[in-house]
Design a protein around this motif. Sequence first.
Motif, mmCIF file in Angstrom:
data_model
loop_
_atom_site.group_PDB
_atom_site.id
_atom_site.type_symbol
_atom_site.label_atom_id
_atom_site.label_comp_id
_atom_site.label_asym_id
_atom_site.label_seq_id
_atom_site.Cartn_x
_atom_site.Cartn_y
_atom_site.Cartn_z
ATOM 1 N N LEU A 72 3.846 33.939 52.093
ATOM 2 C CA LEU A 72 4.583 35.031 52.716
ATOM 3 C C LEU A 72 5.682 35.512 51.777
ATOM 4 N N VAL A 73 5.704 36.824 51.540
ATOM 5 C CA VAL A 73 6.742 37.432 50.709
ATOM 6 C C VAL A 73 7.866 37.973 51.573
ATOM 7 N N ILE A 74 7.474 38.758 52.584
ATOM 8 C CA ILE A 74 8.467 39.427 53.406
ATOM 9 C C ILE A 74 7.810 39.897 54.693
ATOM 10 N N ARG A 75 8.588 40.009 55.745
ATOM 11 C CA ARG A 75 8.049 40.519 57.008
ATOM 12 C C ARG A 75 9.034 41.501 57.626
ATOM 13 N N GLN A 76 8.475 42.397 58.435
ATOM 14 C CA GLN A 76 9.277 43.448 59.065
ATOM 15 C C GLN A 76 8.879 43.564 60.527
ATOM 16 N N GLU A 77 9.864 43.515 61.409
ATOM 17 C CA GLU A 77 9.596 43.784 62.819
ATOM 18 C C GLU A 77 9.637 45.287 63.040
ATOM 19 N N ALA A 78 8.652 45.824 63.713
ATOM 20 C CA ALA A 78 8.545 47.275 63.839
ATOM 21 C C ALA A 78 9.689 47.879 64.643
ATOM 22 N N TYR A 79 10.287 47.086 65.525
ATOM 23 C CA TYR A 79 11.360 47.630 66.351
ATOM 24 C C TYR A 79 12.681 47.718 65.583
ATOM 25 N N LYS A 80 12.731 47.108 64.420
ATOM 26 C CA LYS A 80 13.952 47.148 63.616
ATOM 27 C C LYS A 80 13.897 48.322 62.652
ATOM 28 N N GLN A 81 14.924 49.120 62.644
ATOM 29 C CA GLN A 81 14.966 50.263 61.741
ATOM 30 C C GLN A 81 15.365 49.853 60.329
ATOM 31 N N GLN A 82 16.139 48.786 60.232
ATOM 32 C CA GLN A 82 16.608 48.368 58.918
ATOM 33 C C GLN A 82 15.475 47.750 58.125
ATOM 34 N N ASN A 83 15.357 48.158 56.871
ATOM 35 C CA ASN A 83 14.322 47.615 56.009
ATOM 36 C C ASN A 83 14.630 46.174 55.630
ATOM 37 N N ALA A 84 13.590 45.332 55.675
ATOM 38 C CA ALA A 84 13.766 43.919 55.328
ATOM 39 C C ALA A 84 13.957 43.754 53.817
ATOM 40 N N THR A 85 14.727 42.742 53.462
ATOM 41 C CA THR A 85 14.984 42.424 52.059
ATOM 42 C C THR A 85 14.981 40.914 51.888
ATOM 43 N N GLU A 86 14.328 40.460 50.823
ATOM 44 C CA GLU A 86 14.314 39.044 50.461
ATOM 45 C C GLU A 86 14.497 38.957 48.945
ATOM 46 N N ASN A 87 15.725 38.750 48.538
ATOM 47 C CA ASN A 87 16.045 38.618 47.102
ATOM 48 C C ASN A 87 15.550 39.846 46.340
ATOM 49 N N ARG A 88 14.593 39.698 45.438
ATOM 50 C CA ARG A 88 14.126 40.830 44.627
ATOM 51 C C ARG A 88 13.100 41.696 45.344
ATOM 52 N N PHE A 89 12.719 41.302 46.543
ATOM 53 C CA PHE A 89 11.677 42.002 47.290
ATOM 54 C C PHE A 89 12.295 42.783 48.446
ATOM 55 N N SER A 90 11.896 44.021 48.583
ATOM 56 C CA SER A 90 12.362 44.834 49.701
ATOM 57 C C SER A 90 11.233 45.752 50.135
ATOM 58 N N VAL A 91 11.352 46.243 51.358
ATOM 59 C CA VAL A 91 10.320 47.141 51.867
ATOM 60 C C VAL A 91 10.947 48.479 52.203
ATOM 61 N N SER A 103 3.929 53.804 57.243
ATOM 62 C CA SER A 103 3.918 53.419 55.843
ATOM 63 C C SER A 103 4.812 52.202 55.662
ATOM 64 N N PHE A 104 4.390 51.296 54.787
ATOM 65 C CA PHE A 104 5.109 50.026 54.617
ATOM 66 C C PHE A 104 4.948 49.591 53.166
ATOM 67 N N SER A 105 5.778 50.101 52.288
ATOM 68 C CA SER A 105 5.630 49.796 50.868
ATOM 69 C C SER A 105 6.539 48.638 50.466
ATOM 70 N N LEU A 106 6.122 47.941 49.427
ATOM 71 C CA LEU A 106 6.858 46.779 48.902
ATOM 72 C C LEU A 106 7.423 47.118 47.540
ATOM 73 N N LYS A 107 8.711 46.922 47.370
ATOM 74 C CA LYS A 107 9.351 47.129 46.080
ATOM 75 C C LYS A 107 9.747 45.783 45.497
#
Lengths: 115, 113
Positions: free
Chosen positions: A47-66, A74-78
């Motif tokens: 698992l790199v990162i997860r996002q709950e659809a009800y949350k507007q804020q984009n998830a972030t995990e260290n160098r990984f963000s969505v 749309s759900f892109s990974l940066k």
Amino acid sequence: AQTVTQSQPEMSVQEAETVTLSCTYDTSESDYYLFWYKQPPSRQMILVIRQEAYKQQNATENRFSVNFQKAAKSFSLKISDSQLGDAAMYFCASGDTGTASKLTFGTGTRLQVTL
Amino acid sequence: GAGVSQSPRYKVAKRGQDVALRCDPISGHVSLFWYQQALGQGPEFLTYFQNEAQLDKSGLPSDRFFAERPEGSVSTLKIQRTQQEDSAVYLCASSFPNQETQYFGPGTRLLVL
């Protein structure tokens, strides 16, 4: 039924640079989760990162963000400051909420990291 | 504790043989999922257990596929009369109740000749 589409079979990034992997999805559910998993050659899905659809804020995990765009589905990974260890297959997945939440995966994007 | 473990890691079977693939989930994880990953594809759902109850088997491709989890911990995926199209990586995943994140094992690569 849910569908997940990854339109980039392969991507390449230079070490220390930034890369964005694309994912679009379709679901009839009002509440759901989205995930990015990494699969190195060892085949272990991590698992790199997860996002709950009800949350507007984009998830972030260290160098990984969505970048989660709910209306556009749309759900892109940066990945920032790419490292050689980031080279792997990356799968986007969606799942309903609840305990019986089977995941629906895209076809994956192979990320190469060059020196 | 330890992560999800699967055995064997590799299995070669002759067409028509029966195979059994084992999954040991993370301790305390009541939810267990099996997925099939064909070469170059993403994993596809096969079946789901909550404790020992198989609540969803809609992804099993034929009646040759059978899964069980008799004591609510270890699970076995059995494929009878294997066919070449069964060649794939079989992934097991587990999760806590009411937790959407699934943790995957290393998979079993099945090759049917």
